[in-house]
Design an enzyme around this catalytic site. Structure first.
Site, PDB file in Angstrom:
ATOM      1  N   SER A   8      -6.316  -4.225   7.803  1.00 47.31           N
ATOM      2  CA  SER A   8      -6.730  -3.167   6.872  1.00 47.31           C
ATOM      3  C   SER A   8      -8.046  -2.562   7.332  1.00 47.31           C
ATOM      4  O   SER A   8      -9.069  -3.256   7.418  1.00 47.31           O
ATOM      5  CB  SER A   8      -6.908  -3.740   5.468  1.00 47.31           C
ATOM      6  OG  SER A   8      -7.623  -2.797   4.682  1.00 47.31           O
ATOM      7  N   HIS A  33      -3.031  -0.929   8.420  1.00 46.44           N
ATOM      8  CA  HIS A  33      -2.936  -0.775   6.961  1.00 46.44           C
ATOM      9  C   HIS A  33      -4.074   0.119   6.466  1.00 46.44           C
ATOM     10  O   HIS A  33      -5.236  -0.097   6.796  1.00 46.44           O
ATOM     11  CB  HIS A  33      -3.022  -2.160   6.320  1.00 46.44           C
ATOM     12  CG  HIS A  33      -2.806  -2.201   4.840  1.00 46.44           C
ATOM     13  ND1 HIS A  33      -1.550  -2.164   4.263  1.00 46.44           N
ATOM     14  CD2 HIS A  33      -3.683  -2.304   3.805  1.00 46.44           C
ATOM     15  CE1 HIS A  33      -1.669  -2.246   2.941  1.00 46.44           C
ATOM     16  NE2 HIS A  33      -2.961  -2.323   2.629  1.00 46.44           N
ATOM     17  N   ASP A  35      -5.864   1.696   3.141  1.00 45.26           N
ATOM     18  CA  ASP A  35      -6.032   1.537   1.697  1.00 45.26           C
ATOM     19  C   ASP A  35      -6.663   2.774   1.087  1.00 45.26           C
ATOM     20  O   ASP A  35      -7.841   3.043   1.292  1.00 45.26           O
ATOM     21  CB  ASP A  35      -6.937   0.329   1.415  1.00 45.26           C
ATOM     22  CG  ASP A  35      -6.225  -0.987   1.652  1.00 45.26           C
ATOM     23  OD1 ASP A  35      -5.139  -1.181   1.065  1.00 45.26           O
ATOM     24  OD2 ASP A  35      -6.744  -1.813   2.428  1.00 45.26           O
ATOM     25  N   MET A  37      -7.870   4.652  -2.265  1.00 50.90           N
ATOM     26  CA  MET A  37      -8.269   4.355  -3.660  1.00 50.90           C
ATOM     27  C   MET A  37      -8.901   5.583  -4.283  1.00 50.90           C
ATOM     28  O   MET A  37      -9.715   6.251  -3.642  1.00 50.90           O
ATOM     29  CB  MET A  37      -9.302   3.230  -3.671  1.00 50.90           C
ATOM     30  CG  MET A  37      -8.855   1.968  -2.965  1.00 50.90           C
ATOM     31  SD  MET A  37     -10.177   0.764  -3.000  1.00 50.90           S
ATOM     32  CE  MET A  37      -9.424  -0.547  -2.013  1.00 50.90           C
ATOM     33  N   HIS A  66      -1.235   2.346   1.808  1.00 56.53           N
ATOM     34  CA  HIS A  66      -1.186   1.677   0.500  1.00 56.53           C
ATOM     35  C   HIS A  66      -1.954   2.536  -0.495  1.00 56.53           C
ATOM     36  O   HIS A  66      -3.182   2.591  -0.472  1.00 56.53           O
ATOM     37  CB  HIS A  66      -1.817   0.283   0.658  1.00 56.53           C
ATOM     38  CG  HIS A  66      -1.924  -0.508  -0.612  1.00 56.53           C
ATOM     39  ND1 HIS A  66      -2.726  -1.623  -0.713  1.00 56.53           N
ATOM     40  CD2 HIS A  66      -1.323  -0.359  -1.824  1.00 56.53           C
ATOM     41  CE1 HIS A  66      -2.626  -2.132  -1.942  1.00 56.53           C
ATOM     42  NE2 HIS A  66      -1.792  -1.378  -2.632  1.00 56.53           N
ATOM     43  N   MET A  68      -3.486   3.221  -3.806  1.00 58.15           N
ATOM     44  CA  MET A  68      -3.963   2.672  -5.083  1.00 58.15           C
ATOM     45  C   MET A  68      -4.493   3.864  -5.884  1.00 58.15           C
ATOM     46  O   MET A  68      -5.696   4.012  -6.090  1.00 58.15           O
ATOM     47  CB  MET A  68      -5.029   1.609  -4.824  1.00 58.15           C
ATOM     48  CG  MET A  68      -4.425   0.308  -4.296  1.00 58.15           C
ATOM     49  SD  MET A  68      -5.631  -0.767  -3.515  1.00 58.15           S
ATOM     50  CE  MET A  68      -5.621  -0.069  -1.860  1.00 58.15           C
ATOM     51  N   MET A 137       0.582  -7.862  -4.250  1.00 55.97           N
ATOM     52  CA  MET A 137      -0.881  -7.981  -4.207  1.00 55.97           C
ATOM     53  C   MET A 137      -1.265  -9.424  -4.518  1.00 55.97           C
ATOM     54  O   MET A 137      -0.915  -9.963  -5.565  1.00 55.97           O
ATOM     55  CB  MET A 137      -1.529  -7.043  -5.230  1.00 55.97           C
ATOM     56  CG  MET A 137      -1.540  -5.584  -4.840  1.00 55.97           C
ATOM     57  SD  MET A 137      -2.196  -5.204  -3.201  1.00 55.97           S
ATOM     58  CE  MET A 137      -3.880  -5.825  -3.319  1.00 55.97           C
ATOM     59  N   GLY A 142      -8.483  -3.098  -5.112  1.00 50.03           N
ATOM     60  CA  GLY A 142      -9.762  -2.401  -5.276  1.00 50.03           C
ATOM     61  C   GLY A 142     -10.815  -2.780  -4.253  1.00 50.03           C
ATOM     62  O   GLY A 142     -11.614  -1.938  -3.864  1.00 50.03           O
ATOM     63  N   PHE A 143     -10.792  -4.040  -3.825  1.00 49.19           N
ATOM     64  CA  PHE A 143     -11.860  -4.497  -2.925  1.00 49.19           C
ATOM     65  C   PHE A 143     -11.324  -5.482  -1.894  1.00 49.19           C
ATOM     66  O   PHE A 143     -10.441  -6.285  -2.208  1.00 49.19           O
ATOM     67  CB  PHE A 143     -12.977  -5.185  -3.731  1.00 49.19           C
ATOM     68  CG  PHE A 143     -13.593  -4.270  -4.750  1.00 49.19           C
ATOM     69  CD1 PHE A 143     -14.656  -3.439  -4.411  1.00 49.19           C
ATOM     70  CD2 PHE A 143     -13.079  -4.206  -6.044  1.00 49.19           C
ATOM     71  CE1 PHE A 143     -15.200  -2.571  -5.344  1.00 49.19           C
ATOM     72  CE2 PHE A 143     -13.618  -3.332  -6.988  1.00 49.19           C
ATOM     73  CZ  PHE A 143     -14.683  -2.520  -6.638  1.00 49.19           C
ATOM     74  N   GLY A 144     -11.911  -5.418  -0.698  1.00 51.24           N
ATOM     75  CA  GLY A 144     -11.625  -6.426   0.313  1.00 51.24           C
ATOM     76  C   GLY A 144     -12.452  -7.676   0.035  1.00 51.24           C
ATOM     77  O   GLY A 144     -13.337  -7.666  -0.825  1.00 51.24           O
ATOM     78  N   GLY A 145     -12.138  -8.749   0.754  1.00 50.69           N
ATOM     79  CA  GLY A 145     -12.977  -9.938   0.718  1.00 50.69           C
ATOM     80  C   GLY A 145     -12.841 -10.827  -0.505  1.00 50.69           C
ATOM     81  O   GLY A 145     -13.694 -11.676  -0.747  1.00 50.69           O
ATOM     82  N   ASP A 175      -0.890  -8.779   0.462  1.00 50.16           N
ATOM     83  CA  ASP A 175      -2.175  -8.116   0.710  1.00 50.16           C
ATOM     84  C   ASP A 175      -3.283  -8.741  -0.132  1.00 50.16           C
ATOM     85  O   ASP A 175      -3.236  -8.669  -1.358  1.00 50.16           O
ATOM     86  CB  ASP A 175      -1.999  -6.622   0.343  1.00 50.16           C
ATOM     87  CG  ASP A 175      -3.209  -5.768   0.650  1.00 50.16           C
ATOM     88  OD1 ASP A 175      -4.227  -6.284   1.147  1.00 50.16           O
ATOM     89  OD2 ASP A 175      -3.118  -4.549   0.376  1.00 50.16           O
ATOM     90  N   GLY A 197      -7.860  -7.882   6.099  1.00 49.13           N
ATOM     91  CA  GLY A 197      -9.026  -7.021   6.255  1.00 49.13           C
ATOM     92  C   GLY A 197     -10.216  -7.793   6.761  1.00 49.13           C
ATOM     93  O   GLY A 197     -10.518  -7.798   7.955  1.00 49.13           O
TER      94      GLY A 197
HETATM   95  C1  DX5 Z   1      -7.442  -4.461  -1.610  1.00 49.15           C
HETATM   96  C2  DX5 Z   1      -6.745  -3.852  -0.425  1.00 49.15           C
HETATM   97  C3  DX5 Z   1      -6.593  -4.760   0.721  1.00 49.15           C
HETATM   98  C4  DX5 Z   1      -7.861  -5.288   1.301  1.00 49.15           C
HETATM   99  C5  DX5 Z   1      -7.584  -6.665   1.831  1.00 49.15           C
HETATM  100  O1  DX5 Z   1      -7.374  -3.579  -2.674  1.00 49.15           O
HETATM  101  O2  DX5 Z   1      -5.440  -3.425  -0.795  1.00 49.15           O
HETATM  102  O3  DX5 Z   1      -5.778  -4.189   1.726  1.00 49.15           O
HETATM  103  O4  DX5 Z   1      -8.414  -4.487   2.315  1.00 49.15           O
HETATM  104  O5  DX5 Z   1      -8.768  -7.218   2.236  1.00 49.15           O
HETATM  105  P1  DX5 Z   1      -8.945  -8.763   2.548  1.00 49.15           P
HETATM  106  O6  DX5 Z   1      -8.007  -9.110   3.632  1.00 49.15           O
HETATM  107  O7  DX5 Z   1     -10.371  -8.815   2.945  1.00 49.15           O
HETATM  108  O8  DX5 Z   1      -8.659  -9.511   1.268  1.00 49.15           O
HETATM  109 ZN    ZN Z   2      -3.956  -2.761   0.815  1.00 50.95          ZN
END
Ligand code: DX5
Ligand code: ZN
Length: 216
Positions: A8, A33, A35, A37, A66, A68, A137, A142-145, A175, A197
């Site tokens: 991602s 990928h 994302d 938003m 993707h 969102m 999901m 909404g957020f990575g990590g 994801d 990601g």
């Molecule tokens: C979250 C995104 C993911 C995100 C995953 O809303 O859809 O694609 O980037 O990030 P990681 O792998 O860091 O959880």
């Molecule tokens: Zn995603």
């Protein structure tokens, strides 16, 4: 079963986006990928068409978008025109999923639907036959990590059963919160495509990390 990694770019370095996409282009990851938003469907805003066009120009890998966003039907066509191979919208974001799928197909792309952690996967079973992919999901979008939600694997197993029982040609993607530490159980549950990601872009050597994830 396929095993595909879809890094991602939400976790990429946007000051060096082209460099990071070139790295993915050389890597063992088959997909990229993306994302998107809108600050409404999720409490965050990422990026849109200008970033898509940089990615499309820089790699020939499969672009996995993707969305969102609320009311995704407004933008499906434009994402395909911007180079998306797969367009995935959220089940929770539209009241007309069948029309959305038909629209994506009519402009020549593959259609996916995604379900948030609190949505039962069974809610999409009545239109599963029309889908090319379902994205589970495993964190709140909404957020990575964020940390992986373990119950997501039960959803994957139920979906895998339904797809196999009916002989559907539909991929399962997951994801959120996946790294070398948990990717094996994710693939074992029946996932085809893993989004990653922070575990890829946070690694000392992202290309090697992708290989490790494929070989666990
Ligand atoms: C979250 C995104 C993911 C995100 C995953 O809303 O859809 O694609 O980037 O990030 P990681 O792998 O860091 O959880
Ligand atoms: Zn995603």
């Amino acid at each position: 079963m396929k095993r595909i990694i879809a890094p991602s770019i939400l976790s990429a370095d946007f000051g060096n986006l082209q460099r990071d996409i070139e790295m993915l282009d050389r890597s063992a990851a088959e997909w990229v990928h993306i994302d998107v938003m809108d600050g409404d469907f999720v409490p965050n805003i990422s990026f849109g068409f200008p970033v898509m066009s940089v990615v499309r120009k820089t790699t020939r890998k499969v672009l996995d978008v993707h969305l969102m966003i609320s009311h995704p039907e407004r933008y499906l066509r434009r994402f395909v025109e911007a180079g998306a191979d797969y367009v995935t919208f959220h089940h929770e974001a539209t009241s007309a999923p069948r029309q959305a799928i038909a629209e994506i197909h009519s402009v020549g792309a593959k259609a996916g639907v995604s379900v948030k952690p609190a949505t039962a996967v069974e809610e999409i079973f009545d239109y599963l036959a029309e889908l090319d992919m379902v994205l589970i999901m495993s964190v709140e979008p909404g957020f990575g990590g964020q940390s992986f939600i373990p119950e997501s694997l039960d959803k994957v197993r139920r979906l895998r059963d339904e797809i196999d029982r009916n002989g559907y040609n539909c991929l399962i993607e997951i994801d959120g919160g996946i790294s070398v530490k948990n990717i094996r159980e994710v693939f074992d549950a029946g996932v085809d495509v893993v989004v990653a990601g922070s575990s890829v872009f946070g690694a000392e050597n992202p290309e090697e990390e992708i290989v490790k994830m494929l070989n666990v």
